[in-house]
Design a protein around this motif. Structure first.
Motif, mmCIF file in Angstrom:
data_model
loop_
_atom_site.group_PDB
_atom_site.id
_atom_site.type_symbol
_atom_site.label_atom_id
_atom_site.label_comp_id
_atom_site.label_asym_id
_atom_site.label_seq_id
_atom_site.Cartn_x
_atom_site.Cartn_y
_atom_site.Cartn_z
ATOM 1 N N LEU A 56 8.735 30.508 -5.597
ATOM 2 C CA LEU A 56 7.593 31.126 -6.271
ATOM 3 C C LEU A 56 6.959 30.061 -7.148
ATOM 4 C CD1 LEU A 56 5.849 33.600 -7.009
ATOM 5 C CD2 LEU A 56 7.460 34.083 -8.851
ATOM 6 N N ASP A 57 5.979 29.368 -6.597
ATOM 7 C CA ASP A 57 5.245 28.365 -7.361
ATOM 8 C C ASP A 57 3.914 28.119 -6.672
ATOM 9 O OD1 ASP A 57 5.642 26.340 -5.269
ATOM 10 O OD2 ASP A 57 7.683 26.180 -6.023
ATOM 11 N N MET A 58 3.135 27.200 -7.188
ATOM 12 C CA MET A 58 1.791 26.994 -6.653
ATOM 13 C C MET A 58 1.819 26.404 -5.245
ATOM 14 S SD MET A 58 0.092 28.359 -8.953
ATOM 15 C CE MET A 58 -1.555 28.038 -8.286
ATOM 16 N N GLU A 59 2.864 25.633 -4.919
ATOM 17 C CA GLU A 59 2.961 25.052 -3.582
ATOM 18 C C GLU A 59 3.724 25.960 -2.629
ATOM 19 O OE1 GLU A 59 3.685 23.139 -6.398
ATOM 20 O OE2 GLU A 59 1.630 22.368 -6.303
ATOM 21 N N ALA A 60 4.626 26.789 -3.172
ATOM 22 C CA ALA A 60 5.438 27.707 -2.376
ATOM 23 C C ALA A 60 6.140 26.981 -1.241
ATOM 24 C CB ALA A 60 4.592 28.867 -1.839
ATOM 25 N N THR A 61 6.768 25.851 -1.581
ATOM 26 C CA THR A 61 7.510 25.073 -0.590
ATOM 27 C C THR A 61 8.988 25.440 -0.700
ATOM 28 O OG1 THR A 61 5.929 23.266 -0.815
ATOM 29 C CG2 THR A 61 8.032 22.769 0.247
ATOM 30 N N PRO A 62 9.536 26.131 0.291
ATOM 31 C CA PRO A 62 10.899 26.641 0.151
ATOM 32 C C PRO A 62 11.975 25.687 0.650
ATOM 33 C CG PRO A 62 9.909 27.547 2.130
ATOM 34 C CD PRO A 62 8.869 26.628 1.498
ATOM 35 N N ASN A 63 13.142 25.789 0.044
ATOM 36 C CA ASN A 63 14.356 25.147 0.532
ATOM 37 C C ASN A 63 15.442 26.191 0.377
ATOM 38 O OD1 ASN A 63 16.443 23.463 1.281
ATOM 39 N ND2 ASN A 63 16.648 22.564 -0.765
ATOM 40 N N TYR A 64 15.923 26.748 1.480
ATOM 41 C CA TYR A 64 16.747 27.935 1.366
ATOM 42 C C TYR A 64 17.702 28.063 2.552
ATOM 43 C CZ TYR A 64 13.420 29.770 4.771
ATOM 44 O OH TYR A 64 12.639 29.951 5.886
ATOM 45 N N ASP A 65 18.647 28.989 2.428
ATOM 46 C CA ASP A 65 19.608 29.290 3.476
ATOM 47 C C ASP A 65 18.915 30.166 4.518
ATOM 48 O OD1 ASP A 65 21.629 30.539 5.052
ATOM 49 O OD2 ASP A 65 23.114 30.105 3.501
ATOM 50 N N LYS A 66 18.569 29.578 5.626
ATOM 51 C CA LYS A 66 17.785 30.295 6.643
ATOM 52 C C LYS A 66 18.579 31.415 7.308
ATOM 53 C CE LYS A 66 14.603 26.487 7.592
ATOM 54 N NZ LYS A 66 15.009 25.730 6.392
#
Length: 379
Positions: free
Chosen positions: A339-349
């Motif tokens: 949740l940010d202006m770029e919305a670039t995720p790094n997560y457990d797919k």
């Protein structure tokens, strides 16, 4: 990777980049080890003192871009265990005197308040005290207020978009003009002697309100405060503050690592929220969701917004179990991997796919997209 190569990699980290001609990193994991070496070198190259410039000249321009304090902190916490990070921070302050941000109010006053400085303060605030801590709070407030001003208009537009023709608005714009009410309320001013057909004199002009009335929904924002989620933590705190001002929302704010802290009492004050965050530590998402489940009174008028990278330390079975209970209760559940202006995720797919299969909305969002999503649910 063989044990022998792992030992060589570690010796290379101990000896530093000037041993590159004698010991090379293995091709497997080379980039990560080079990043670790840069982080270590940023701090421990201070051992060379006056010899450092000569050594740099000999190496020429072969090394990567220079780290700054904010980028060094973020890389260090990303690459090393928490205990190692604590030791390096202590060395930075006590052994190498990197105390400008912590001990010199004049230096802090000269720094430009911006999001990068805000992130640095949040990472170092546990070491601040006295006047420096007070100055840090002022900077946090300035930056948080600026971000709030930029977001608030877009957020409110998602909730107040439908014209309510039963209420008048003080906002005088052509698109809000209430023609029928204006004519009806000015009929007493009709001058039949003016011209062939008479004339309606408008003494008062009325406008429609664009506000829509809603029954209150409860929004529970549950935020992972691990170091990798720092941008999302900032925007979650600010969004919670904006939502708390909206009459149709009852906003709760919960932050967690392995422990759970309910900050709902400070939800209207993003500064207090941000200064309460303790970055780092483990992650127990299931425990946090279990607490949030206890805040649900009317499931069909409740939204649970979980902000996390989904790397669960408390067991995925527990995470799936409590998530299933929330979704099957009738509450709406959205899992934001960023949740940010770029919305670039790094997560457990894999975890994301499982939760999406249960019926949760899973994805990265900007603050505007989150407000639009909540607005659609309410409507």
């Amino acid at each position: 990777m063989s044990d022998e190569q792992e030992i060589l990699n570690r010796w290379r980290l101990v000896l530093g980049k000037y041993a590159s001609d004698q010991i090379s990193f293995s091709s497997e994991g080379e980039i990560q080890y080079m990043d670790m070496e840069n982080v270590l070198d940023y701090l421990y190259s201070r051992e060379y003192g006056e010899e450092q410039e000569l050594r740099e000249d000999r190496r020429g321009g072969s090394e990567g871009s220079k780290l700054t304090i904010p980028s060094w902190l973020r890389q260090m916490k990303k690459l090393f265990p928490k205990r190692t990070v604590e030791i390096m921070e202590r060395h930075a302050l006590e052994k190498y005197g990197m105390t400008e941000l912590l001990t010199d109010p004049e230096v802090l006053r000269k720094l430009e308040p911006n999001k990068e400085l805000l992130k640095t303060i949040l990472e170092l605030k546990h070491m601040m005290k006295g006047e420096v801590l007070n100055l840090a709070r002022e900077i946090v407030k300035k930056v948080a207020d600026e971000i709030t001003r930029k977001l608030e208009r877009e957020v409110r537009a998602s909730f107040f978009g439908q014209i309510n023709r039963n209420a008048s608005s003080p906002i005088k714009s052509a698109r809000n003009l209430d023609i029928k009410k204006t004519i009806r309320m000015n009929l007493k001013n009709y001058d039949k002697n003016s011209g062939d057909d008479g004339q309606l004199i408008l003494k008062n002009v009325y406008f429609n309100s664009r506000m829509k009335k809603f029954n209150q929904w409860r929004v529970i924002i549950c935020v992972d405060e691990s170091g990798s989620m720092l941008d999302s933590v900032i925007y979650s705190a600010i969004m919670a503050g904006i939502f708390a001002k909206l009459p149709m929302l009852d906003t709760k704010l919960v932050i967690f690592d392995t422990n759970v802290v309910d900050l709902s009492g400070y939800v209207e004050d993003p500064v207090e929220t941000l200064m309460s965050v303790q970055l780092g530590g483990g992650t127990n998402i299931a425990r946090a969701l279990g607490y949030c489940e206890g805040l649900i009174d009317f499931p069909f008028r409740t939204m649970v917004v979980l902000v996390t990278d989904l790397y669960e330390g408390g067991g995925y079975h527990n995470l799936y179990s409590v998530s299933k209970g929330i979704i099957e209760s009738g509450a709406k559940m959205v899992v934001l991997t960023a949740l940010d202006m770029e919305a670039t995720p790094n997560y457990d797919k894999n975890a994301a796919a499982v939760l999406a299969g249960m019926g949760a909305f899973v994805g990265a969002m900007t603050p505007e997209e989150l407000s639009e999503w909540i607005g659609r649910v309410i409507s």
